[in-house]
Design a protein around this motif. Structure first.
Motif, PDB file in Angstrom:
ATOM      1  N   LYS A 101      13.444  21.805 107.182  1.00 39.13           N
ATOM      2  CA  LYS A 101      12.626  22.411 106.138  1.00 39.13           C
ATOM      3  C   LYS A 101      12.473  23.894 106.435  1.00 39.13           C
ATOM      4  O   LYS A 101      12.094  24.267 107.544  1.00 39.13           O
ATOM      5  CB  LYS A 101      11.260  21.722 106.144  1.00 39.13           C
ATOM      6  CG  LYS A 101      10.260  22.256 105.163  1.00 39.13           C
ATOM      7  CD  LYS A 101       8.885  21.697 105.475  1.00 39.13           C
ATOM      8  CE  LYS A 101       7.830  22.475 104.704  1.00 39.13           C
ATOM      9  NZ  LYS A 101       6.900  21.575 104.036  1.00 39.13           N
ATOM     10  N   GLU A 104      12.128  21.517  88.103  1.00 40.28           N
ATOM     11  CA  GLU A 104      11.863  20.373  88.967  1.00 40.28           C
ATOM     12  C   GLU A 104      12.457  20.648  90.345  1.00 40.28           C
ATOM     13  O   GLU A 104      13.598  21.092  90.446  1.00 40.28           O
ATOM     14  CB  GLU A 104      12.493  19.113  88.366  1.00 40.28           C
ATOM     15  CG  GLU A 104      12.011  17.832  88.992  1.00 40.28           C
ATOM     16  CD  GLU A 104      12.756  16.610  88.453  1.00 40.28           C
ATOM     17  OE1 GLU A 104      12.851  15.627  89.188  1.00 40.28           O
ATOM     18  OE2 GLU A 104      13.250  16.668  87.312  1.00 40.28           O
ATOM     19  N   ARG A 105      11.654  20.409  91.406  1.00 35.74           N
ATOM     20  CA  ARG A 105      12.128  20.595  92.784  1.00 35.74           C
ATOM     21  C   ARG A 105      12.378  19.232  93.409  1.00 35.74           C
ATOM     22  O   ARG A 105      11.852  18.226  92.949  1.00 35.74           O
ATOM     23  CB  ARG A 105      11.062  21.306  93.614  1.00 35.74           C
ATOM     24  CG  ARG A 105      10.830  22.750  93.261  1.00 35.74           C
ATOM     25  CD  ARG A 105      10.024  23.366  94.412  1.00 35.74           C
ATOM     26  NE  ARG A 105       9.532  24.688  94.092  1.00 35.74           N
ATOM     27  CZ  ARG A 105       8.248  24.985  93.977  1.00 35.74           C
ATOM     28  NH1 ARG A 105       7.342  24.044  94.132  1.00 35.74           N
ATOM     29  NH2 ARG A 105       7.873  26.215  93.710  1.00 35.74           N
ATOM     30  N   ASN A 111      12.389  18.996  97.087  1.00 36.72           N
ATOM     31  CA  ASN A 111      12.123  19.106  98.517  1.00 36.72           C
ATOM     32  C   ASN A 111      11.083  18.108  99.023  1.00 36.72           C
ATOM     33  O   ASN A 111      10.907  17.997 100.223  1.00 36.72           O
ATOM     34  CB  ASN A 111      11.724  20.540  98.878  1.00 36.72           C
ATOM     35  CG  ASN A 111      10.456  20.998  98.192  1.00 36.72           C
ATOM     36  OD1 ASN A 111      10.184  20.624  97.064  1.00 36.72           O
ATOM     37  ND2 ASN A 111       9.675  21.794  98.881  1.00 36.72           N
ATOM     38  N   SER A 112      10.408  17.376  98.131  1.00 39.45           N
ATOM     39  CA  SER A 112       9.438  16.399  98.635  1.00 39.45           C
ATOM     40  C   SER A 112      10.168  15.208  99.256  1.00 39.45           C
ATOM     41  O   SER A 112       9.715  14.653 100.251  1.00 39.45           O
ATOM     42  CB  SER A 112       8.501  15.942  97.528  1.00 39.45           C
ATOM     43  OG  SER A 112       9.234  15.472  96.435  1.00 39.45           O
ATOM     44  N   THR A 113      11.301  14.810  98.689  1.00 36.72           N
ATOM     45  CA  THR A 113      12.051  13.694  99.255  1.00 36.72           C
ATOM     46  C   THR A 113      13.031  14.160 100.323  1.00 36.72           C
ATOM     47  O   THR A 113      13.279  13.456 101.286  1.00 36.72           O
ATOM     48  CB  THR A 113      12.825  12.933  98.159  1.00 36.72           C
ATOM     49  OG1 THR A 113      13.462  13.891  97.318  1.00 36.72           O
ATOM     50  CG2 THR A 113      11.897  12.084  97.327  1.00 36.72           C
ATOM     51  N   PRO A 143      13.494  17.620 102.480  1.00 36.88           N
ATOM     52  CA  PRO A 143      12.899  18.947 102.681  1.00 36.88           C
ATOM     53  C   PRO A 143      13.894  20.096 102.630  1.00 36.88           C
ATOM     54  O   PRO A 143      13.516  21.227 102.311  1.00 36.88           O
ATOM     55  CB  PRO A 143      12.253  18.871 104.058  1.00 36.88           C
ATOM     56  CG  PRO A 143      12.398  17.493 104.535  1.00 36.88           C
ATOM     57  CD  PRO A 143      13.284  16.730 103.624  1.00 36.88           C
TER      58      PRO A 143
END
Ligand SMILES: *[C@@H]1O[C@H](CO)[C@@H](O)[C@H](O)[C@H]1NC(C)=O
Ligand SMILES: *[C@@H]1O[C@H](CO)[C@@H](O)[C@H](O)[C@H]1NC(C)=O
Ligand SMILES: *[C@@H]1O[C@H](CO)[C@@H](O)[C@H](O)[C@H]1NC(C)=O
Ligand SMILES: *[C@@H]1O[C@H](CO)[C@@H](O)[C@H](O)[C@H]1NC(C)=O
Length: 313
Positions: free
Chosen positions: A152, A182-183, A185-187, A189
């Motif tokens: 990350k 829409e990103r 990086n939550s699933t 990083p």
């Protein structure tokens, strides 16, 4: 006096118990953004040392004490000695590349154990293509990722470059991009791609994915409209050179993108193909018409003659 100090200290050692540390000559690797357990323990987990400290070694400079009260480690350090007094490990979370280095767990001046921490940070990978093609109203994925998607980056931003003007930040909170970004990086990083939906021709241009001042990747977005006057001009007048010096090969070389070239290629073929088809129909009609006329004439003549012979008794 000296003897009594010795007696007291040995008494303390006996009651405290922890005089020997389990030595982990460990080298630990972790991705940035993750948590890591820096191991340290007494040989007996129920044995309690008088005190223990964790420090980060800094070569010639004095070591930094890892305290939950220090700015650098606030909210990032967790101890486990309350449940198991001899467990002197600490959990360091939200690791960044700055955390890389040697750490020391120490219970006395000469009793300590060192571990080395390696942090794999975000290295931006080269995108497969620097050009992204979209159609009006559709969604496009602007690609950007760390070479290790588990890593990350400290932060990342997407901006639209605007020449001399300052770049525009692509934020789901801005009017221009509300409900359109829409990103992922939550699933994952290190997946810094964004999905931009309902694109219009105004969205065309260069976009920058940036993780630090000098680390960024640029991609170009093209939005192909329904009608492209320049393409039509070249198809209606297919000579290789135009009066204005435009060369048809300019439009056939995929300088912008392979897909763009494809589109030009097909729209260049389509009108000429239909023209050819039209010509073919014309020629066919011209060739077939006399034959039809002759056949009709012959048929009429035979019919007349037969009618004449049959009808006369
Ligand atoms: C855990 O270790 C810290 C640091 O040495 C010490 O201040 C604290 O009292 C210990 N907690 C327990 C429950 O032993
Ligand atoms: C210390 O506590 C942590 C967290 O519960 C655990 O993962 C670790 O294995 C413990 N270490 C020892 C030596 O028991
Ligand atoms: C995703 O990235 C944004 C922008 O850097 C950041 O604010 C957000 O906390 C990240 N989300 C996760 C789950 O890492
Ligand atoms: C990032 O996430 C998007 C959406 O799930 C996906 O299409 C894309 O392939 C991912 N990129 C990488 C490098 O994993």
């Amino acid at each position: 006096m000296w003897i009594s100090v010795c007696l007291i200290s040995s008494f303390l050692h006996i009651t405290a118990g922890c005089t020997i540390l389990v030595i982990n000559y460990g080298k630990i690797t972790v991705y940035s953004g993750q948590s890591v357990l820096l191991p340290c323990s007494c040989s007996k987990t129920q044995a309690k040392p008088p005190s223990f400290t964790w420090t980060k070694l800094r070569g010639q400079h004095s070591p930094v004490i890892i305290s939950p009260r220090s700015d650098l480690y606030r909210g990032r350090v967790e101890r486990f000695n309350s449940t198991s007094p001899g467990n002197l490990s600490v959990l360091l979370s939200h690791v960044t590349e700055d955390d890389q280095g040697w750490y020391r767990c120490q219970i006395s001046r000469e009793k300590y154990s060192d571990v080395e921490l390696t942090v794999e940070g975000c290295t931006l990978s080269e995108p497969r293509s620097r050009v992204v093609n979209g159609s009006p109203g559709q969604s496009v994925l602007l690609p950007c990722s760390c070479s290790k998607t588990q890593a990350k980056p400290p932060s990342f931003t997407w901006t639209k470059l605007r020449g001399q003007h300052s770049p525009e930040i692509i934020s789901p909170r801005s009017d221009l991009y509300r409900g359109r970004v829409e990103r992922f990086n939550s699933t994952s990083p290190g997946n810094l791609s964004v999905l931009l939906s309902h694109v219009t021709e105004d969205d065309q241009g260069w976009y920058r994915c940036q993780i630090s001042l000098e680390k960024y990747r640029d991609v170009e977005l093209t939005v192909e409209g329904k009608y492209h006057p320049l393409t039509t001009t070249t198809t209606k007048h297919p000579p290789l050179t135009q009066p204005n010096g435009l060369d048809i090969t300019t439009f056939l070389i995929p300088t912008t993108s392979p897909k763009g070239a494809d589109t030009v290629g097909t729209s260049e073929e389509d009108p000429s193909a239909s023209l050819q088809q039209y010509n073919t129909i014309q020629y066919t009609l011209l060739a077939v018409l006399p034959v039809i006329l002759i056949i009709t004439g012959v048929a009429w003549y035979i019919y007349k003659r037969n009618k004449g012979t049959v009808c006369i008794p």
